[in-house]
Write an enzyme that holds these catalytic residues in place. Structure first.
Site, PDB file in Angstrom:
ATOM      1  N   ARG A  51      43.342  31.616  38.071  1.00 21.98           N
ATOM      2  CA  ARG A  51      43.289  32.020  36.660  1.00 21.98           C
ATOM      3  C   ARG A  51      44.284  31.242  35.804  1.00 21.98           C
ATOM      4  O   ARG A  51      43.916  30.691  34.767  1.00 21.98           O
ATOM      5  CB  ARG A  51      43.556  33.520  36.521  1.00 21.98           C
ATOM      6  CG  ARG A  51      42.564  34.361  37.308  1.00 21.98           C
ATOM      7  CD  ARG A  51      42.609  35.819  36.886  1.00 21.98           C
ATOM      8  NE  ARG A  51      42.133  36.691  37.939  1.00 21.98           N
ATOM      9  CZ  ARG A  51      41.658  37.926  37.742  1.00 21.98           C
ATOM     10  NH1 ARG A  51      41.589  38.416  36.530  1.00 21.98           N
ATOM     11  NH2 ARG A  51      41.265  38.657  38.765  1.00 21.98           N
ATOM     12  N   ASP A  56      34.163  33.955  50.457  1.00 21.82           N
ATOM     13  CA  ASP A  56      33.348  33.264  49.436  1.00 21.82           C
ATOM     14  C   ASP A  56      33.810  31.884  48.978  1.00 21.82           C
ATOM     15  O   ASP A  56      33.183  30.861  49.256  1.00 21.82           O
ATOM     16  CB  ASP A  56      33.114  34.177  48.219  1.00 21.82           C
ATOM     17  CG  ASP A  56      34.381  34.823  47.668  1.00 21.82           C
ATOM     18  OD1 ASP A  56      35.490  34.423  48.062  1.00 21.82           O
ATOM     19  OD2 ASP A  56      34.275  35.733  46.827  1.00 21.82           O
ATOM     20  N   GLU A 115      29.114  36.690  39.095  1.00 27.00           N
ATOM     21  CA  GLU A 115      28.504  35.840  40.135  1.00 27.00           C
ATOM     22  C   GLU A 115      26.992  35.679  40.013  1.00 27.00           C
ATOM     23  O   GLU A 115      26.448  34.604  40.290  1.00 27.00           O
ATOM     24  CB  GLU A 115      28.851  36.384  41.527  1.00 27.00           C
ATOM     25  CG  GLU A 115      30.302  36.184  41.923  1.00 27.00           C
ATOM     26  CD  GLU A 115      31.263  37.158  41.242  1.00 27.00           C
ATOM     27  OE1 GLU A 115      32.473  36.878  41.217  1.00 27.00           O
ATOM     28  OE2 GLU A 115      30.798  38.214  40.728  1.00 27.00           O
TER      29      GLU A 115
END
Length: 449
Positions: free
Chosen positions: A81, A210, A344
């Site tokens: 981030r 992921d 997503e």
């Protein structure tokens, strides 16, 4: 604009907004670093040409973004981030302050790699430099998705600072992984940073796993397709995923199961839905005539994830959905029925649209827009939902920073022309921050910019 203006009105300078109670929300992921929403949204503001807002955000970063805090942070969250947000703001705007802050923060994260193997700790006190792992993670292990999702940002930190140490740290992670035996060619979610051995043999393409796979592919793309090691690791991993995890339900829906010590759990998380876009993005480089197959796989995952949205009352997808006991693409447990403004599924629609131009992906994206407007928009911003199968909204009262960084950016790109951030020049980090492809002839950074 509604999301940003309300953040500005009620939570300016704090990490996130609570849109119902109209105040700031503080997540322990960022320790007491502040301004997560500002840094996460910088590039979205820039891309959407919200110039006034971008200018205010930049001024806040210059005056107030401070990393000299005595607090423990999530290395992964702060990297994707904050470092990612600052890097892309720099590459888009050329404003030096963003480069400076990104490198400064990168340096503060380096002590996380002070482990016997160089596999970083999950948590780091950025004042003392002392790290540790999540207490719940398999016997003190680091998590695959966390240490495997530093590569893009750290390569760019080396590129922009001229200091090779950042790239060296992330290349070493690959060395450790390549030395290890992979069960059935799969990567378990847990790796002990002291012993260099796998923890529990759990494998997931959703949470905990992921973005490791995403970054193998994107490392190769970002290197202008010169990073052969990243490429090989990605396509080998996809081969194992296809063999052991990808299944078809009796109703004909393709899904990606989770693997626990050789047993499959027929459950797919919302996070796993990013993989449709990943398979499609990687289709072009797939070995021996498999391109069509990877695109097809992307399309099938996109369809399954759309079904997970379509089968709820609110037309927004649950956190996880199952394929067992006669249900398909439906959440069966109360603690999996929530939606926290996650990107997503929309991310996969965006990739599928760009790579196939099949109009259904825009149609599906628009369904999501209408559902967000109907159920998540409140006076004070946008809120997540506790149960998407209920007819009455119960809001969780958090406007996640990734809603501005990812969900809204991917929607904007889904309805934009392909020449806005074209894939041949940009890769998106896992927080949707665009980073430029580093072309082979980019000896110096001025040329590259």
């Amino acid at each position: 604009k509604h999301a940003w203006d309300n953040y500005k009105r009620y939570a300016w300078g704090l990490n996130e907004l609570k849109p119902i109670s109209k105040q700031g929300h503080s997540s322990n992921l960022f320790g007491n670093i502040q301004g997560a929403t500002i840094v996460d949204a910088l590039d979205t503001l820039y891309i959407m040409e919200m110039k006034e807002e971008f200018k205010e955000a930049k001024e806040w970063v210059e005056k107030n973004l401070d990393f000299n805090v005595n607090a423990e942070i999530s290395v992964f969250e702060v990297n994707i981030r904050f470092v990612g947000g600052l890097l892309s703001a720099y590459y888009l705007s050329g404003e030096e302050v963003f480069r400076k802050k990104a490198v400064e923060l990168g340096e503060k994260l380096l002590p996380a790699f002070n482990t016997p193997t160089g596999i970083p700790w999950a948590l780091l006190n950025i004042k003392s430099g002392i790290g540790r792992n999540w207490p719940w993670a398999s016997g003190g292990s680091s998590i695959l998705a966390e240490f495997g999702t530093l590569h893009l940002e750290f390569v760019h930190l080396s590129h922009l600072s001229g200091n090779p140490v950042f790239a060296e740290k992330v290349m070493n992670i690959r060395k450790v992984l390549n030395r290890l035996d992979k069960p059935e060619g799969l990567y378990p979610n847990y790796l002990n940073p002291s012993s260099g051995q796998w923890g529990q043999h759990h494998v997931s393409i959703g949470g905990l796993g992921d973005s490791f796979y995403e970054y193998l592919l994107k490392a190769w793309l970002m290197s202008d397709k010169t990073d052969e090691e990243g490429k090989k690791m990605y396509y080998d991993a996809v081969q194992a995923i296809q063999t052991h995890l990808i299944r078809k339900s009796s109703g004909g829906l393709t899904y990606i199961a989770e693997w626990k010590g050789g047993l499959l759990e027929h459950k797919m998380g919302h996070l796993t839905c990013f993989a449709g876009g990943m398979f499609a993005l990687g289709a072009d480089g797939a070995p021996n005539d498999k391109t069509g197959h990877h695109i097809e796989l992307g399309a099938e995952i996109a369809r399954t994830c759309h079904e997970s949205y379509d089968r709820t009352s609110m037309k927004l997808g649950p956190e996880a959905f199952r394929f067992d006991g006669g249900v398909e693409a439906i959440a069966t447990r109360q603690n999996e029925k929530y939606y926290i403004l996650r990107p997503e599924v929309i991310e996969t629609y965006m990739y599928m649209w760009r790579l196939t131009h099949d109009p259904k992906y825009r149609q599906w994206g628009w369904e999501a827009v209408e559902a967000l407007e109907k159920h998540c928009r409140v006076d004070g911003g946008y809120s997540g939902i506790r149960d998407v199968y209920n007819n009455h909204e119960s809001h969780d009262d958090v406007q996640q920073s990734f809603f501005l960084s990812e969900t809204l950016k991917y929607l904007y790109l889904l309805f934009s022309e392909d020449d806005l951030l074209p894939f041949e020049h940009w890769v998106f980090n896992t927080e949707a921050h665009p980073l430029p492809v580093l072309h082979k002839d980019d000896g110096n950074k001025e040329e590259n910019q």
